[in-house]
Design a protein around this motif. Structure first.
Motif, PDB file in Angstrom:
ATOM      1  N   ASP A 622       0.832  -1.187   0.000  1.00 29.26           N
ATOM      2  CA  ASP A 622       0.000   0.000   0.000  1.00 29.26           C
ATOM      3  C   ASP A 622       0.877   1.252   0.000  1.00 29.26           C
ATOM      4  OD1 ASP A 622       0.998  -0.166   2.551  1.00 29.26           O
ATOM      5  OD2 ASP A 622      -0.896   0.213   3.567  1.00 29.26           O
ATOM      6  N   VAL A 623       0.263   2.355  -0.383  1.00 27.58           N
ATOM      7  CA  VAL A 623       0.937   3.649  -0.439  1.00 27.58           C
ATOM      8  C   VAL A 623       0.230   4.575   0.533  1.00 27.58           C
ATOM      9  CG1 VAL A 623       1.425   5.669  -1.883  1.00 27.58           C
ATOM     10  CG2 VAL A 623       1.689   3.360  -2.823  1.00 27.58           C
ATOM     11  N   THR A 682       6.272  12.032  -4.558  1.00 32.39           N
ATOM     12  CA  THR A 682       5.841  12.150  -3.168  1.00 32.39           C
ATOM     13  C   THR A 682       4.333  11.981  -3.137  1.00 32.39           C
ATOM     14  OG1 THR A 682       7.655  13.635  -2.584  1.00 32.39           O
ATOM     15  CG2 THR A 682       5.738  13.609  -1.120  1.00 32.39           C
ATOM     16  N   ALA A 683       3.846  11.012  -2.380  1.00 32.38           N
ATOM     17  CA  ALA A 683       2.421  10.676  -2.384  1.00 32.38           C
ATOM     18  C   ALA A 683       1.604  11.789  -1.726  1.00 32.38           C
ATOM     19  CB  ALA A 683       2.184   9.360  -1.664  1.00 32.38           C
ATOM     20  N   THR A 684       0.619  12.289  -2.430  1.00 32.08           N
ATOM     21  CA  THR A 684      -0.307  13.277  -1.869  1.00 32.08           C
ATOM     22  C   THR A 684      -1.613  12.634  -1.424  1.00 32.08           C
ATOM     23  OG1 THR A 684      -1.158  13.765  -4.089  1.00 32.08           O
ATOM     24  CG2 THR A 684       0.669  15.110  -3.288  1.00 32.08           C
ATOM     25  N   ARG A 685      -1.718  11.323  -1.580  1.00 33.23           N
ATOM     26  CA  ARG A 685      -2.870  10.553  -1.118  1.00 33.23           C
ATOM     27  C   ARG A 685      -2.437   9.099  -0.986  1.00 33.23           C
ATOM     28  NH1 ARG A 685      -7.322   8.540  -5.034  1.00 33.23           N
ATOM     29  NH2 ARG A 685      -6.953   6.801  -3.644  1.00 33.23           N
ATOM     30  N   GLY A 686      -3.272   8.287  -0.361  1.00 36.47           N
ATOM     31  CA  GLY A 686      -2.939   6.888  -0.183  1.00 36.47           C
ATOM     32  C   GLY A 686      -3.633   5.985  -1.190  1.00 36.47           C
ATOM     33  N   PHE A 687      -3.091   4.760  -1.348  1.00 40.81           N
ATOM     34  CA  PHE A 687      -3.695   3.730  -2.185  1.00 40.81           C
ATOM     35  C   PHE A 687      -3.606   2.405  -1.437  1.00 40.81           C
ATOM     36  CE2 PHE A 687      -1.882   6.713  -5.349  1.00 40.81           C
ATOM     37  CZ  PHE A 687      -3.035   7.055  -6.031  1.00 40.81           C
ATOM     38  N   GLY A 688      -4.567   1.527  -1.683  1.00 46.71           N
ATOM     39  CA  GLY A 688      -4.513   0.195  -1.113  1.00 46.71           C
ATOM     40  C   GLY A 688      -3.434  -0.652  -1.765  1.00 46.71           C
ATOM     41  N   ALA A 689      -3.086  -1.758  -1.101  1.00 50.54           N
ATOM     42  CA  ALA A 689      -2.067  -2.657  -1.640  1.00 50.54           C
ATOM     43  C   ALA A 689      -2.465  -3.126  -3.032  1.00 50.54           C
ATOM     44  CB  ALA A 689      -1.873  -3.849  -0.713  1.00 50.54           C
ATOM     45  N   GLY A 690      -1.554  -2.994  -3.977  1.00 48.52           N
ATOM     46  CA  GLY A 690      -1.785  -3.452  -5.338  1.00 48.52           C
ATOM     47  C   GLY A 690      -2.540  -2.492  -6.224  1.00 48.52           C
TER      48      GLY A 690
END
Length: 716
Positions: A622-623, A682-690
């Motif tokens: 995840d991110v 640089t991540a400005t939001r999150g993401f789930g794994a995959g």
């Protein structure tokens, strides 16, 4: 292959090739610093009618400029009609009283530390016969230039003519404006001069807008899109007056807005000039204030990342921000464009936390449940706010079917909804199911949904289905929060999403929507439970096994990048998400590069969008917001129909599911030797794994690009 052997294939400079910020995406355009327009407002329907205020407006007063400055605006745009206040015979004398009035308003604004854009507005004859009227137009600007000689260049700017249209177009634009520009430059050689394009200076005019070779020329465009919404019922647009009743945004509006934002970013990259939005607004006569607020907020938020200035139409009189009859700002409009807004109702207070370690159970919430759910509520943490015994949720969408299935092996009650999505849509909400809630949500409350699900079939290469979840209100404009994409495995599993409400949603409107059109797929979704004031529902539920990664130490890669950070993709997996109809994709064996595999991407012409031929390299874990990454791309150009013969590739880090939200847009060029490109994100939001991908877009040029291994490292 070792680094020494690889270095013989490319210049050493390529090993440290800079990211987009230092890499031009066009043929080295000269960069013009953008005008510091900031948040701007037009003094509309004042000096551009035939007489001041003739169109139902009120004259400008000094107190107006004080009020505008106090509200936080940085710039005013002053539209002025000149042709009916000047002679059409040489020397084209302007009425001295009119010139004095214009000067008075400019002086008032500058005294309040406001920037001023002074323009020529509705110089009607120039649109009918541009070249014939050019000398007259230039003669007027000669007098404007003389009047404002010595005024500060950092706060007074000239706009030569508003919204060229009719016979005044790009074929004669520069020739028509040449006399005016020449007169201005005699006395103001470096003052900022603004030029807009044909067809009323709409955003598409930027595609072919010709500009003089002058570093102090700045482009502008106007944005009243969609016109059928912003000008509904506008009498002056007859005989093609848009009918009243158009809503915003439709699915098409949202898609077009994204394209328009991308067009501005592309223009800046191509020309080195940053345009500004000289007008934007929506007609107040037939559009309710709440909808106007929503429109302005949507446009402002969409274009904000581009860094352009935006100038609202208008202060008062038409499309107003300020009600001059009541003497007050209209509620919500200033807040919609990022200004402090004391007219906006404060958000509902957050629900008070209980002093105990666990959140207090709300007796009022329990009392709102049907009696048959009280026992169920006692078994879950927090406050139950849905009926977990029902799965007959409302569903909708084209190419979409919802059915049911019962079986003893379905966890959570032995029943599931079967959702069949026949084709992927541009936006995941085109097919969805809505879970109704039995209580409202207050701003600040924590809400959690948990549900059983599995994927029966999917078009995705990773074998996973995709569900986008959102807590929202079931009434236009369907505002909500907690947007999260969940990837669903092939075995039954419990999934949870938790979010903190940033708005109040009334009980009668509250629901959770499961958006399913992110892929062609068949999903089964069983029991769902929604609670407030609990961070988790099934804390002992076994989670899915974490995706595995290759051991970086054992992988073949350049020695120079091994210490960049934690490897978060599998470079040996070439099952990338290739897509688009703008070209062809061909896998290759290439012995001379690491891992010995490459993929050839060929576009035969420039695409309508640069992602018309695209690939996505998946990130396994995840991110999280704030994570930093470096993607190392090894690639070369076989051929490219560009000015310098180099390939042009765009990159970003984004979701692998519609609407493909992401960040860190970059571009880089490639020569005909293998190069190693480093792309920081640089991540400005999150993401789930995959769900996160590093995407590469190839359709910005007619070209053939070969991409070898890609290594993605997390660096913090």
């Amino acid at each position: 292959m070792n680094l020494k052997a690889f270095a013989s294939l490319l210049p050493l400079a390529a090993l440290t090739l800079a990211p987009l910020a230092a890499t031009p995406v066009a043929a080295a355009p000269a960069v013009t610093p953008p005008l510091p327009v900031g948040t701007c407002i037009n003094l509309g329907n004042t000096l551009e009618p035939e007489a001041e205020g003739a169109w139902g407006g009120v004259p400008v007063r000094q107190e107006d400029l004080k009020r505008i400055a106090a509200a936080g605006f940085k710039t005013i745009r002053l539209p002025v009609r000149w042709h009916n206040k000047s002679s059409d015979k040489s020397p084209y004398t302007v009425d001295p009283k009119w010139m004095a009035r214009v000067k008075q308003i400019v002086d008032w604004a500058l005294a309040e530390k406001l920037n001023v854009i002074l323009n020529s507005h509705h110089f009607d004859p120039i649109h009918d016969d541009p070249l014939k009227v050019a000398a007259w137009h230039g003669g007027v600007w000669k007098q404007i230039a003389e009047t404002f000689k010595g005024y500060p260049e950092d706060s007074l700017w000239f706009e030569l003519e508003n919204e060229p249209h009719k016979n005044f177009n790009h074929t004669n634009l520069l020739q028509t404006l040449a006399p005016a520009l020449a007169e201005v430059r005699k006395l103001h050689p470096t003052r900022a001069v603004i030029i807009g394009g044909e067809n009323w200076s709409g955003i598409k005019s930027l595609e072919t807008l010709p500009l003089p070779d002058d570093p102090n020329i700045h482009p502008t465009f106007h944005y009243y899109d969609p016109f059928l919404y912003t000008h509904q019922g506008a009498e002056w647009t007859k005989p093609d007056m848009p009918p009243v009743g158009r809503s915003f945004p439709t699915d098409g509006d949202t898609a077009q807005l994204a394209k328009d934002v991308a067009a501005i970013q592309a223009y800046v990259a191509r020309t080195g000039k940053t345009p500004f939005m000289g007008e934007v607004g929506a007609y107040d006569a037939h559009i309710p204030l709440a909808d106007r607020v929503k429109y302005h907020r949507t446009i402002y938020e969409a274009f904000k990342p581009t860094g352009i200035g935006m100038c609202m139409w208008a202060y008062t009189n038409t499309f107003p921000f300020f009600d001059h009859k009541k003497g007050e700002w209209l509620p919500g409009l200033r807040g919609a464009i990022g200004l402090k807004d004391d007219t906006t109702a404060p958000p509902a207070p957050a629900r008070a936390a209980a002093p105990a370690p666990a959140p207090a159970r709300s007796s009022s919430s329990k009392s709102k449940l049907p009696p048959e759910l009280a026992a169920f509520d006692d078994q879950v943490p927090g406050d139950l706010i849905n009926d977990p015994t029902r799965i007959d949720w409302d569903s909708y969408g084209p190419a979409f079917n919802a059915g049911g299935r019962q079986a003893a092996d379905i966890p959570g009650g032995g029943a599931a909804r079967v959702f069949t999505v026949a084709e992927r849509a541009d936006f995941p909400y085109r097919a969805a199911a809505n879970i109704p809630l039995l209580d409202g949500i207050a701003s600040g409350e924590q809400v959690t949904i948990g549900f059983y699900a599995r994927t029966v079939s999917t078009e995705r290469s990773d074998g996973k289905g995709v569900v986008s979840l959102r807590f929202q209100e079931n009434v236009a404009p369907y505002d909500g929060f907690g947007d999260t994409t969940v990837l669903i495995g092939s075995e039954w599993q419990w999934y949870e999403v938790t979010a903190k409400a940033d708005r109040r949603i009334r009980k009668s409107d509250a629901l959770v929507t499961l958006q399913l059109a992110g892929a062609k797929q068949v999903l089964e979704i069983g029991q769902a439970i929604v609670v407030k004031n609990a961070a988790a529902i099934q804390t002992t539920q076994a989670s899915a096994p974490a995706p595995t990664l290759q051991d970086a130490a054992a992988l073949e890669m350049p020695d120079a990048i091994r210490s960049l950070g934690q490897l978060v993709n599998d470079p040996t997996n070439r099952g990338w998400a290739n897509g688009g109809t703008g070209g062809t994709v061909l896998p290759l064996e290439v012995p001379e590069i690491w891992l010995k595999k490459a993929t050839r991407y060929t576009t035969t012409k420039v695409g309508e969008n640069r992602w018309d031929l695209v690939t996505g390299i998946p990130i396994v874990p995840d991110v999280k917001e704030g994570d930093t990454f470096v993607a190392v791309v090894i690639a070369r150009t076989i051929s490219a129909q560009t000015d310098d013969g180099m390939g042009l590739v765009y990159a970003r880090l984004q979701s692998g599911t519609p609407p493909y939200e992401g960040f860190g847009d970059k571009a880089f060029k490639l020569g005909n030797k293998w190069q190693m490109i480093r792309l920081p994100f640089t991540a400005t939001r999150g993401f789930g794994a995959g769900d996160a991908n590093v995407t590469l877009h190839f359709a910005a040029a007619a070209q053939t690009i070969e991409v070898g291994p890609v290594y993605v490292f997390k660096t913090n």
